[in-house]
Design a protein around this motif. Structure first.
Motif, PDB file in Angstrom:
ATOM      1  N   HIS A   1       0.860  -1.176   0.000  1.00  0.00           N
ATOM      2  CA  HIS A   1       0.000   0.000   0.000  1.00  0.00           C
ATOM      3  C   HIS A   1       0.895   1.223   0.000  1.00  0.00           C
ATOM      4  CE1 HIS A   1      -3.531   2.390   1.947  1.00  0.00           C
ATOM      5  NE2 HIS A   1      -3.562   2.444   0.624  1.00  0.00           N
ATOM      6  N   ALA A   2       0.881   1.975  -1.083  1.00  0.00           N
ATOM      7  CA  ALA A   2       1.809   3.101  -1.196  1.00  0.00           C
ATOM      8  C   ALA A   2       1.328   4.089  -2.246  1.00  0.00           C
ATOM      9  CB  ALA A   2       3.213   2.614  -1.569  1.00  0.00           C
ATOM     10  N   ARG A   3       1.720   5.324  -2.048  1.00  0.00           N
ATOM     11  CA  ARG A   3       1.454   6.352  -3.041  1.00  0.00           C
ATOM     12  C   ARG A   3       2.624   6.398  -4.019  1.00  0.00           C
ATOM     13  NH1 ARG A   3      -2.471   9.544  -2.133  1.00  0.00           N
ATOM     14  NH2 ARG A   3      -2.249   9.305   0.137  1.00  0.00           N
ATOM     15  N   ILE A   4       2.324   6.475  -5.304  1.00  0.00           N
ATOM     16  CA  ILE A   4       3.368   6.521  -6.326  1.00  0.00           C
ATOM     17  C   ILE A   4       3.841   7.961  -6.481  1.00  0.00           C
ATOM     18  CG2 ILE A   4       3.920   6.109  -8.754  1.00  0.00           C
ATOM     19  CD1 ILE A   4       1.728   3.974  -8.772  1.00  0.00           C
ATOM     20  N   ARG A   5       5.113   8.192  -6.181  1.00  0.00           N
ATOM     21  CA  ARG A   5       5.680   9.525  -6.324  1.00  0.00           C
ATOM     22  C   ARG A   5       6.335   9.726  -7.686  1.00  0.00           C
ATOM     23  NH1 ARG A   5       2.771  12.553  -3.372  1.00  0.00           N
ATOM     24  NH2 ARG A   5       2.911  12.211  -1.125  1.00  0.00           N
ATOM     25  N   ASN A   6       6.920   8.669  -8.234  1.00  0.00           N
ATOM     26  CA  ASN A   6       7.573   8.804  -9.541  1.00  0.00           C
ATOM     27  C   ASN A   6       7.842   7.413 -10.112  1.00  0.00           C
ATOM     28  OD1 ASN A   6       8.881  10.356 -11.685  1.00  0.00           O
ATOM     29  ND2 ASN A   6      10.788   9.477 -10.921  1.00  0.00           N
ATOM     30  N   ILE A   7       7.742   7.305 -11.435  1.00  0.00           N
ATOM     31  CA  ILE A   7       8.125   6.082 -12.146  1.00  0.00           C
ATOM     32  C   ILE A   7       9.191   6.472 -13.163  1.00  0.00           C
ATOM     33  CG2 ILE A   7       7.356   4.144 -13.581  1.00  0.00           C
ATOM     34  CD1 ILE A   7       4.547   4.547 -12.493  1.00  0.00           C
ATOM     35  N   ASP A   8      10.394   5.972 -12.977  1.00  0.00           N
ATOM     36  CA  ASP A   8      11.519   6.283 -13.863  1.00  0.00           C
ATOM     37  C   ASP A   8      11.721   5.111 -14.821  1.00  0.00           C
ATOM     38  OD1 ASP A   8      13.834   6.985 -15.147  1.00  0.00           O
ATOM     39  OD2 ASP A   8      15.044   7.220 -13.332  1.00  0.00           O
ATOM     40  N   ILE A   9      11.404   5.355 -16.105  1.00  0.00           N
ATOM     41  CA  ILE A   9      11.507   4.288 -17.112  1.00  0.00           C
ATOM     42  C   ILE A   9      12.716   4.474 -18.021  1.00  0.00           C
ATOM     43  CG2 ILE A   9       9.011   3.948 -17.079  1.00  0.00           C
ATOM     44  CD1 ILE A   9       8.916   5.461 -19.781  1.00  0.00           C
ATOM     45  N   SER A  10      13.536   5.490 -17.753  1.00  0.00           N
ATOM     46  CA  SER A  10      14.605   5.849 -18.689  1.00  0.00           C
ATOM     47  C   SER A  10      15.605   4.723 -18.911  1.00  0.00           C
ATOM     48  CB  SER A  10      15.330   7.109 -18.202  1.00  0.00           C
ATOM     49  OG  SER A  10      15.854   6.921 -16.894  1.00  0.00           O
ATOM     50  N   GLN A  11      16.051   4.094 -17.833  1.00  0.00           N
ATOM     51  CA  GLN A  11      17.021   3.010 -17.973  1.00  0.00           C
ATOM     52  C   GLN A  11      16.401   1.812 -18.695  1.00  0.00           C
ATOM     53  OE1 GLN A  11      18.862   1.801 -14.299  1.00  0.00           O
ATOM     54  NE2 GLN A  11      19.816  -0.017 -15.197  1.00  0.00           N
ATOM     55  N   ALA A  12      15.172   1.473 -18.339  1.00  0.00           N
ATOM     56  CA  ALA A  12      14.503   0.339 -18.970  1.00  0.00           C
ATOM     57  C   ALA A  12      14.270   0.586 -20.454  1.00  0.00           C
ATOM     58  CB  ALA A  12      13.179   0.065 -18.268  1.00  0.00           C
ATOM     59  N   ALA A  13      13.871   1.815 -20.809  1.00  0.00           N
ATOM     60  CA  ALA A  13      13.564   2.127 -22.202  1.00  0.00           C
ATOM     61  C   ALA A  13      14.793   2.025 -23.098  1.00  0.00           C
ATOM     62  CB  ALA A  13      12.958   3.520 -22.299  1.00  0.00           C
ATOM     63  N   ALA A  14      15.981   2.192 -22.537  1.00  0.00           N
ATOM     64  CA  ALA A  14      17.215   2.167 -23.331  1.00  0.00           C
ATOM     65  C   ALA A  14      17.834   0.778 -23.438  1.00  0.00           C
ATOM     66  CB  ALA A  14      18.227   3.124 -22.701  1.00  0.00           C
ATOM     67  N   MET A  15      17.216  -0.209 -22.827  1.00  0.00           N
ATOM     68  CA  MET A  15      17.806  -1.551 -22.826  1.00  0.00           C
ATOM     69  C   MET A  15      17.543  -2.273 -24.151  1.00  0.00           C
ATOM     70  SD  MET A  15      17.230  -2.738 -18.861  1.00  0.00           S
ATOM     71  CE  MET A  15      18.080  -4.304 -19.106  1.00  0.00           C
ATOM     72  N   PRO A  16      18.363  -3.269 -24.488  1.00  0.00           N
ATOM     73  CA  PRO A  16      18.260  -3.963 -25.783  1.00  0.00           C
ATOM     74  C   PRO A  16      16.888  -4.583 -26.007  1.00  0.00           C
ATOM     75  CG  PRO A  16      20.310  -4.543 -24.684  1.00  0.00           C
ATOM     76  CD  PRO A  16      19.496  -3.759 -23.694  1.00  0.00           C
ATOM     77  N   GLY A  17      16.370  -4.397 -27.227  1.00  0.00           N
ATOM     78  CA  GLY A  17      15.125  -5.028 -27.634  1.00  0.00           C
ATOM     79  C   GLY A  17      13.860  -4.353 -27.180  1.00  0.00           C
ATOM     80  N   VAL A  18      13.956  -3.318 -26.366  1.00  0.00           N
ATOM     81  CA  VAL A  18      12.758  -2.689 -25.820  1.00  0.00           C
ATOM     82  C   VAL A  18      12.092  -1.808 -26.866  1.00  0.00           C
ATOM     83  CG1 VAL A  18      11.859  -1.081 -24.095  1.00  0.00           C
ATOM     84  CG2 VAL A  18      13.570  -2.793 -23.442  1.00  0.00           C
ATOM     85  N   VAL A  19      10.809  -2.031 -27.088  1.00  0.00           N
ATOM     86  CA  VAL A  19      10.019  -1.193 -27.996  1.00  0.00           C
ATOM     87  C   VAL A  19       9.415  -0.027 -27.235  1.00  0.00           C
ATOM     88  CG1 VAL A  19       8.029  -1.138 -29.556  1.00  0.00           C
ATOM     89  CG2 VAL A  19       9.511  -3.159 -29.481  1.00  0.00           C
TER      90      VAL A  19
END
Length: 390
Positions: A1-19
């Motif tokens: 149970h938590a409030r979402i303050r931020n979702i950082d997708i930058s590293q994941a988006a730059a990984m191999p094969g990611v659309v």
């Protein structure tokens, strides 16, 4: 149970094969897909279950992001790189804790106690219990249960030749599922198509639209076909379960062993989302005391939220929660009176002209004949048991 303050997708988006890394920002519709609560006494319609969590995480198993990649291995590797900054909130692992006076609301749209139903038949039971020759009482708990299917969630989605988002999934409710996800994913109903995959067991959780919405959102976000296959652990975390129950109950009988009255107070724990609570409440309130002749009854059923797996339909829907209380009371009363538990049930079984706990005639009255057929088997089992225990 938590409030979402931020979702950082930058590293994941730059990984191999990611659309694409898909989050709530990519959802075109209301980002809500759920079985709408339809009960006249409910505090909310329950239409607040996110497809992808945008503001809060309500339970273990909520999804905050999807990674679309060319291979499953690339997608899973990138998913590990999605960083979520959270502000932890109080966790209520049971409905009893969530219903405490100082508990915070899990959802802004409704109190944690979101529906109450009552049953009254016959005379005031309080007066009967004061003078009854025999009274038994207890507190009973029926557990949360996973469906434990052999096949985990496996779903596919794509735009078909008629411009419809088409989802292939395990479902026993495909037409309702269309209506449950259309507004959430941002399409009119006639632009959503659901095809049932080859299905094994027809389990109640397969009525839930959550998985359909996930793959539909992903296919729309990347504008190409997608497939999602969960591991067994992911499937167990993601899908609904049988609702636990907490019940205080008591039973009164006369000297001959005939039931005079039953009282009960039940809390159904529906987890993080209401889902099918309205149907479960109406089922459970019909079962406590049935199939016996109970002339007087007072019952209270309350549905509460918690930060656990949401409840969904499950085989024998409503019966385990009810009979965990009432059949235990039958055994306790038989022991107090000194009567064989089979004979006690046979004495009190509903017969023609007797009414259900809701005050209606039964459609059929096969119970007495069934117990007569069962008696030889019961007596043989008792003999084996007695012989073993000597």
């Amino acid at each position: 149970h938590a409030r979402i303050r931020n979702i950082d997708i930058s590293q994941a988006a730059a990984m191999p094969g990611v659309v694409k890394v898909v989050t709530a920002r990519d959802v075109r519709g209301t980002n809500r897909a759920t079985i709408t609560q339809d009960h006249p006494r409910a505090s909310s319609n329950g239409d607040f279950k996110p497809i992808l969590c945008d503001q809060k995480i309500f339970r273990f198993g909520d999804v905050v992001a999807l990674v679309a990649a060319y291979t499953r291995e690339e997608a899973r590797a990138a998913a590990q790189a999605v960083m979520v900054e959270l502000e932890e909130l109080p966790v209520y692992p049971t409905a009893l804790e969530a219903l405490a006076p100082d508990a915070q609301p899990i959802h802004e749209e409704t109190p944690n106690l979101f529906c109450v139903n009552r049953l009254a038949k016959g005379e005031d039971t309080a007066e009967i219990f004061k003078t009854a020759p025999h009274v038994v009482a207890g507190s009973f708990y029926s557990s949360r249960e996973p469906h434990l299917v052999l096949e985990p969630e496996t779903l596919q989605a794509y735009w078909d030749e008629e411009g419809r988002i088409t989802v292939h999934c395990k479902s026993q409710n495909i037409h309702a599922n269309k209506a449950q996800i259309a507004a959430g994913i941002g399409l009119p109903l006639d632009k959503v198509r659901i095809v049932e995959n080859p299905t094994g067991g027809s389990f109640g959780y397969a009525m839930d639209p959550s998985g359909c919405a996930l793959v539909a959102v992903a296919a729309m976000a990347v504008d190409r076909p997608v497939t999602l296959t969960m591991t067994n652990a992911e499937h167990q975390a993601f899908t609904g379960k049988r609702a636990p129950s907490y019940t205080n109950g008591r039973m009164a009988c006369d000297e001959a062993g005939r039931i005079l009255a039953i009282e009960y107070d039940m809390v159904l724990e529906h987890g993080a989302y209401p889902e099918t609570a309205y149907k479960l409440m109406d089922k459970a309130i019909r079962f406590i005391g049935n199939p016996y002749q109970v002339p007087n009854i007072r019952g209270l059923i309350r549905a509460g939220l918690s930060n656990t797996a949401f409840a969904i339909m499950y085989r024998a829907f409503g019966s385990p929660q009810a009979y965990t209380c009432s059949e235990a009371l039958m055994d306790m009363m038989a022991a107090q009176i000194g009567m064989d538990p089979f004979d006690f049930r046979y004495l009190n079984i509903a017969r023609p002209v007797d009414l259900t706990v809701n005050g209606y005639p039964y459609y059929e009255y096969p119970m007495e004949a069934m117990m007569k057929l069962m008696r030889p088997d019961y007596l043989a089992a008792r003999q084996r048991t007695d012989a073993f225990n000597k």
